[in-house]
Design a protein around this motif. Sequence first.
Motif, PDB file in Angstrom:
ATOM      1  N   PRO A   1      -3.345 -20.579  34.220  1.00 38.99           N
ATOM      2  CA  PRO A   1      -2.286 -20.749  35.362  1.00 38.99           C
ATOM      3  C   PRO A   1      -1.039 -20.181  34.880  1.00 38.99           C
ATOM      4  N   LEU A   2      -0.706 -20.240  34.171  1.00 37.46           N
ATOM      5  CA  LEU A   2       0.768 -19.946  33.483  1.00 37.46           C
ATOM      6  C   LEU A   2       0.889 -18.204  33.493  1.00 37.46           C
TER       7      LEU A   2
ATOM      8  N   GLY B   1       2.097 -13.133  36.508  1.00 38.01           N
ATOM      9  CA  GLY B   1       1.715 -11.976  37.135  1.00 38.01           C
ATOM     10  C   GLY B   1       2.476 -11.845  38.514  1.00 38.01           C
ATOM     11  N   PHE B   2       2.312 -12.878  39.290  1.00 35.05           N
ATOM     12  CA  PHE B   2       3.075 -12.898  40.626  1.00 35.05           C
ATOM     13  C   PHE B   2       4.683 -12.667  40.266  1.00 35.05           C
TER      14      PHE B   2
ATOM     15  N   LEU C   1      -2.036 -10.187  33.125  1.00 42.53           N
ATOM     16  CA  LEU C   1      -1.752 -11.242  33.359  1.00 42.53           C
ATOM     17  C   LEU C   1      -2.806 -12.108  34.149  1.00 42.53           C
ATOM     18  N   PHE C   2      -3.377 -11.496  35.150  1.00 40.09           N
ATOM     19  CA  PHE C   2      -4.365 -12.056  35.662  1.00 40.09           C
ATOM     20  C   PHE C   2      -5.746 -12.116  35.080  1.00 40.09           C
ATOM     21  N   GLY C   3      -5.871 -11.479  34.016  1.00 38.01           N
ATOM     22  CA  GLY C   3      -7.022 -11.618  33.414  1.00 38.01           C
ATOM     23  C   GLY C   3      -8.028 -10.409  33.729  1.00 38.01           C
ATOM     24  N   ASN C   4      -7.580  -9.412  34.436  1.00 31.72           N
ATOM     25  CA  ASN C   4      -8.403  -8.339  34.943  1.00 31.72           C
ATOM     26  C   ASN C   4      -8.514  -7.119  34.182  1.00 31.72           C
TER      27      ASN C   4
END
Length: 269
Positions: free
Chosen positions: A140-141, A146-147, A221-224
């Motif tokens: 979540p952090l 990322g946002f 950062l989103f793990g993508n």
Amino acid sequence: MSALAHTFSDSVVITRRNLIKVKRVPDLIVFATLSPIMFVLLFRYVFGGAIGGLPDGISYAEFLLPGIFAQTVVFGSTTTGASIAEDLQKGLVDRFRSLPMSRSAVLIGRTVADLGLNAISILVMALTGLLVGWRITSSPLEAAAGFLVLLVFAFAVSWMMALVGLLVRTPEVVNNASFIVIFPLTFVANTFVPLETFPSVLRTFAEWNPVSSVVQAARELFGNQPASAPVPDAWSLQHPALYTLIWAAVILAVFVPLAVRAYLRTATR
């Protein structure tokens, strides 16, 4: 009250005024969110099957959504310039000038309100992305970071557009001028396709294009961005979050004083 506190207070009032306007004219937010939703659906279901070269272990939805996020916040920031130009046309700036308020508050309130609109657009896109298969696989952090990177860059671009709106002074010309610059920036990047598919000259430009670093930072950062993905050659994409923040800081350092100065010149005419 100190000058800083006075500016902050006035900026909050102008921000509220701009957000209330959106509440009273809901068409603004409706059309601001329809475009990114359309892009998500088009690229996911119409073009997604034809786009190859993705790293192993990643779906096109996971590759696509960070790019759509970046494109949307950059295009959403053009609202700042068009809105300021519209206020100039309608004489609203002259009304603000007659009030005992901080001159920079008008620009701060405008850019902060548009930042809020961009946040709403990202929320709508994120929900749409979840429906088409996008997932956040990081903590979540990291996801919040990322946002945050997306919104910080959008806020910086808003100040560029504020200066354009003050210099051009007609919303139609602001929109056209912004489109000519921003459209190629968002497409000559890793927004929709891997950079490996680009010709060499365009690939070099795309690697150092700040839009690419915004997208790359969001993907990581989103793990993508799977571990199997090749390490980028350019420093800008090896450290995308840092490179993006450097660009945002430079843009703000240059365009905030230029925009405030242009506003003061406009207000004294």
